[in-house]
Design a protein around this motif. Structure first.
Motif, PDB file in Angstrom:
ATOM      1  N   UNK A  32       0.850  -1.183   0.000  1.00 46.47           N
ATOM      2  CA  UNK A  32       0.000   0.000   0.000  1.00 46.47           C
ATOM      3  C   UNK A  32       0.894   1.244   0.000  1.00 46.47           C
ATOM      4  N   UNK A  34       1.242   4.922   1.285  1.00 44.17           N
ATOM      5  CA  UNK A  34       0.721   5.833   2.306  1.00 44.17           C
ATOM      6  C   UNK A  34       1.460   7.158   2.217  1.00 44.17           C
ATOM      7  N   UNK A  49      -3.990   7.166   1.668  1.00 42.93           N
ATOM      8  CA  UNK A  49      -3.312   5.967   1.195  1.00 42.93           C
ATOM      9  C   UNK A  49      -4.102   5.329   0.060  1.00 42.93           C
ATOM     10  N   UNK A  91       3.665   0.195   2.633  1.00 43.18           N
ATOM     11  CA  UNK A  91       3.346  -0.735   3.720  1.00 43.18           C
ATOM     12  C   UNK A  91       2.951  -2.081   3.119  1.00 43.18           C
ATOM     13  N   UNK A  93       1.409  -5.750   3.510  1.00 41.83           N
ATOM     14  CA  UNK A  93       0.511  -6.513   4.380  1.00 41.83           C
ATOM     15  C   UNK A  93       1.031  -7.887   4.746  1.00 41.83           C
ATOM     16  N   UNK A  95       3.759  -8.524   6.262  1.00 45.44           N
ATOM     17  CA  UNK A  95       4.484  -8.499   7.524  1.00 45.44           C
ATOM     18  C   UNK A  95       3.514  -8.397   8.686  1.00 45.44           C
ATOM     19  N   UNK A  96       2.673  -9.382   8.817  1.00 49.03           N
ATOM     20  CA  UNK A  96       1.676  -9.354   9.881  1.00 49.03           C
ATOM     21  C   UNK A  96       2.350  -9.723  11.200  1.00 49.03           C
ATOM     22  N   UNK A  97       2.222  -8.840  12.152  1.00 49.18           N
ATOM     23  CA  UNK A  97       2.726  -9.141  13.488  1.00 49.18           C
ATOM     24  C   UNK A  97       4.220  -8.980  13.635  1.00 49.18           C
ATOM     25  N   UNK A  98       4.897  -8.552  12.621  1.00 46.66           N
ATOM     26  CA  UNK A  98       6.344  -8.398  12.741  1.00 46.66           C
ATOM     27  C   UNK A  98       6.744  -6.951  12.951  1.00 46.66           C
ATOM     28  N   UNK A  99       8.013  -6.727  13.182  1.00 46.62           N
ATOM     29  CA  UNK A  99       8.499  -5.366  13.408  1.00 46.62           C
ATOM     30  C   UNK A  99       8.293  -4.472  12.216  1.00 46.62           C
ATOM     31  N   UNK A 101       5.803  -3.781  10.872  1.00 47.11           N
ATOM     32  CA  UNK A 101       4.543  -3.060  10.937  1.00 47.11           C
ATOM     33  C   UNK A 101       4.757  -1.591  11.235  1.00 47.11           C
ATOM     34  N   UNK A 102       5.931  -1.237  11.740  1.00 46.78           N
ATOM     35  CA  UNK A 102       6.234   0.170  11.948  1.00 46.78           C
ATOM     36  C   UNK A 102       6.439   0.860  10.619  1.00 46.78           C
ATOM     37  N   UNK A 103       6.173   2.152  10.587  1.00 51.95           N
ATOM     38  CA  UNK A 103       6.351   2.934   9.367  1.00 51.95           C
ATOM     39  C   UNK A 103       7.829   3.236   9.160  1.00 51.95           C
ATOM     40  N   UNK A 105      10.063   5.820   7.587  1.00 55.53           N
ATOM     41  CA  UNK A 105      10.074   7.168   7.038  1.00 55.53           C
ATOM     42  C   UNK A 105      11.411   7.429   6.350  1.00 55.53           C
TER      43      UNK A 105
END
Lengths: 115, 116
Positions: A32, A34, A49, A91, A93, A95-99, A101-103, A105
Motif C-alpha cells: 500500500x 501511504x 493511502x 506498507x 501486508x 508483515x503481519x505481526x512483525x516489526x 509493521x512500523x512505518x 520514514x
C-alpha cells in the motif's frame, strides 16, 4: 522493504495546486502507498493511502501510476498551513505481526508555501 | 475525541540517569508504536505493541531501552543510564490494530528528551 524516492524540497504559491511526486520502482503487488506529513514541531499526521486506484479525501488526492511505480500526492489548493515535510511510505501486508509493521520514514519532501 | 497524548512534553536529564516516557493511545486502539526523531535525522521506528505484546524488539537502539504496555492501554518507554546520543523527540502512535496496512497511525505530540 521497497524504497521510495522523493525530491528534497518543493516550493509553491498559496492557493495554487501542488503535485508532490514519489517514485517506488521496486514496489510489490501487495504494498500500500501511504502519505503522511509532519508540520513544524508536531508529530506526523496521516494524509491518504491507496493500493491501485486513485483516491480522494478531504485533505488531498492520490494519483497512482498504472504500473504503480510512482504516485503523486495532490493538494488542490495549498494554504500556508500545508507547509510541512511530506513522506511517501510503502506498507506491506505480508508483515503481519512483525516489526515491519512500523512505518519506515525516508527524508520526505519539504514543501514550502509562499504567500 | 481525545488523540494520542504523551508525557512529559519535555524532559531534561543528566547523563547516566534513567527516564520514563509515557504514552496514552486513543481509546480502543489495540496497536501502539514508538518512534524517535533525532535532530537532523529522520523518524526511526523503535517498537510496537499489539495489545500488551511486543512481537519484535529488534528496533530498540540498545539494551538500555525497554518498553512495556499494561492493560492494553498506556505504554511506557524506559531508557536506563541515558547517554547524550539518546537526545531526541520520542513519538508515540496508535492505530485500531496492527498488521493491517490500510490502518492509519495517529501520532502524539512527542516528548523532547535532552540529555546533558
Amino acid at each position: 522493504d521497497a524504497k521510495t524516492t522523493q525530491p528534497n524540497s518543493m516550493e509553491s504559491n498559496e492557493e495554487e495546486p501542488v503535485h508532490l511526486p514519489c517514485n517506488h520502482s521496486t514496489i510489490s503487488g501487495t504494498d500500500y502507498i501511504h502519505w503522511y506529513r509532519q508540520l513544524p514541531s508536531q508529530g506526523p499526521e496521516y494524509v491518504i493511502h491507496g493500493l491501485t486506484s486513485n483516491v480522494n479525501n478531504r485533505m488531498a488526492s492520490l494519483a497512482i501510476a498504472e504500473d504503480r511505480k510512482s504516485s503523486t500526492l495532490i493538494l488542490h489548493r495549498a494554504t500556508l498551513r500545508d507547509a510541512a515535510v511530506y513522506y511517501c511510505i510503502l506498507r506491506d501486508p505480508r508483515y503481519r505481526g512483525g516489526g515491519a509493521d512500523g512505518l519506515t520514514f525516508g527524508k520526505g519532501t519539504h514543501l514550502i508555501i509562499q504567500p | 475525541g481525545a488523540g494520542v497524548s504523551q508525557s512529559p512534553s519535555n524532559k531534561v536529564t543528566e547523563k547516566g540517569k534513567d527516564v520514563e516516557l509515557r504514552c496514552d493511545p486513543i481509546s480502543g486502539h489495540t496497536a501502539l508504536y514508538w518512534y524517535r526523531q533525532s535532530l537532523g535525522q529522520g523518524l526511526e521506528f523503535l517498537i510496537y505493541f499489539q495489545g500488551n505484546s511486543a512481537p519484535d524488539k529488534s528496533g530498540l537502539p540498545s539494551d538500555r531501552f525497554s518498553a512495556e504496555r499494561t492493560g492494553g492501554s498506556v505504554s511506557t518507554l524506559t531508557i536506563q543510564r541515558t547517554q547524550q546520543e539518546d537526545s531526541a523527540v520520542y513519538l508515540c502512535a496508535s492505530s485500531l490494530t496492527a498488521g493491517t496496512p490500510r490502518n492509519e497511525q495517529f501520532f502524539g505530540p512527542g516528548t523532547r528528551l535532552t540529555v546533558l
